[in-house]
Design a protein around this motif. Sequence first.
Motif, short mmCIF file in Angstrom:
data_model
loop_
_atom_site.label_atom_id
_atom_site.label_comp_id
_atom_site.label_asym_id
_atom_site.label_seq_id
_atom_site.Cartn_x
_atom_site.Cartn_y
_atom_site.Cartn_z
N TRP A 1 42.95 65.41 134.23
CA TRP A 1 42.50 65.05 132.88
C TRP A 1 42.22 66.28 132.03
CZ3 TRP A 1 43.79 60.44 131.83
CH2 TRP A 1 43.68 59.42 132.75
N HIS B 1 41.81 53.44 134.59
CA HIS B 1 41.99 54.66 135.41
C HIS B 1 40.98 54.75 136.54
CE1 HIS B 1 44.89 55.96 132.48
NE2 HIS B 1 44.00 56.01 131.50
N GLU C 1 46.94 49.12 141.78
CA GLU C 1 46.17 50.24 142.34
C GLU C 1 46.78 51.54 141.89
OE1 GLU C 1 45.51 49.95 146.51
OE2 GLU C 1 44.21 48.22 146.18
N GLY C 2 45.94 52.61 141.84
CA GLY C 2 46.47 53.93 141.52
C GLY C 2 45.80 54.51 140.28
N GLY C 3 46.39 55.59 139.79
CA GLY C 3 45.81 56.33 138.67
C GLY C 3 45.72 55.51 137.39
N THR C 4 46.70 54.64 137.18
CA THR C 4 46.68 53.73 136.03
C THR C 4 47.05 52.34 136.51
OG1 THR C 4 47.41 55.49 134.53
CG2 THR C 4 47.66 53.23 133.75
N GLU D 1 35.91 67.06 139.10
CA GLU D 1 36.71 65.90 139.51
C GLU D 1 37.81 65.63 138.48
OE1 GLU D 1 35.77 61.40 140.86
OE2 GLU D 1 34.06 62.76 140.65
N GLY E 1 41.06 53.29 139.57
CA GLY E 1 41.59 53.18 140.94
C GLY E 1 42.24 51.86 141.27
N LYS F 1 41.94 65.60 138.91
CA LYS F 1 42.76 64.42 138.61
C LYS F 1 43.69 64.65 137.42
CE LYS F 1 40.15 60.99 140.95
NZ LYS F 1 39.25 59.89 141.02
#
Length: 268
Positions: free
Chosen positions: A100, A156, A197-200, A94, A158, A98
């Motif tokens: 990382w 991070h 909302e989102g990755g950061t 995962e 969501g 994403k």
Amino acid sequence: MTTVSNPPLSSRMCTQEQLESHRFRAWAERLAEEPARLHRKLWEYCYIAEALAERGMLQPGITGLGFAVGTEPLASLFASSGVTVVATDMDPEEAAAKGWVDTNQHAAGIDALNDRGLCPDSVFRTNCSFRAVDMNDIPEDLTGFDFVWSSCAFEHLGSIEHGIQFVVNAMRCLKPGGVAVHTTEFNCSSNDATLTEGGTVLFRRRDFEEIARRLHADGHDITLDFTAGSLPADHFVDLPPYKQDVHLKLMLADYVCSSYGIIARAAS
Ligand SMILES: C[S@@+](CC[C@H](N)C(=O)[O-])C[C@H]1O[C@@H](n2cnc3c(N)ncnc32)[C@H](O)[C@@H]1O
């Protein structure tokens, strides 16, 4: 002669004055970092270490649980103090999906966690273990720790709500009276519009107040301080690609951001 002792840290934002304090400089040296570096990431590591040390958490017999440890030095620092550490990060597949892994910000196992050599290897392998854990779905068997921590991670998950839920849920991993210390992104320029909302996501003052409200409702203890720094580095805002030596504040999307640390004590 009167002895002046430093007041214990509370939940607060990153400032130049604090990073330059002798307490934080001593941690920077132990972390094998350049103590004079005015960087918020260094502040986050020093803040977490100092908050735990002044609460008696960095000594043999203590157990600590780290979330999303990535390549940070704290698991090895704490293991070198005799703490029994469970270091966690998200599932490698995962994390790769994403991004990382490609950016070298993810820990797939124990091997990378002592690469600064902060802890003798044999001590590290005795005191530290690793497992994959999703911060949005904390396994129910992770309980009874003296402390939990995370650095630069719960923004991070969501959404603002996922981040708040993580902080609330992670309190269940603690013994009564245990300590949680987390650092994250603070939107210092807006208490209204933000990245929700989102990755950061970027937490506002009101989001930290909501965290405190929910923790208090569960009987936990937390005090928030929003004192802003007034020294030159507190007024400097680093812009993309974020290459300046001074990096306590940065522009993210349309917002001026910094780091904020949370310290909470579990109900006893
Ligand atoms: C910016 S890095 C920070 C890493 C490290 N804590 C540090 O300070 O250098 C974000 C970390 O969050 C982890 N992460 C992101 N979403 C996660 C999730 N849902 N559960 C667990 N870890 C997650 C990533 O794998 C990565 O290790």
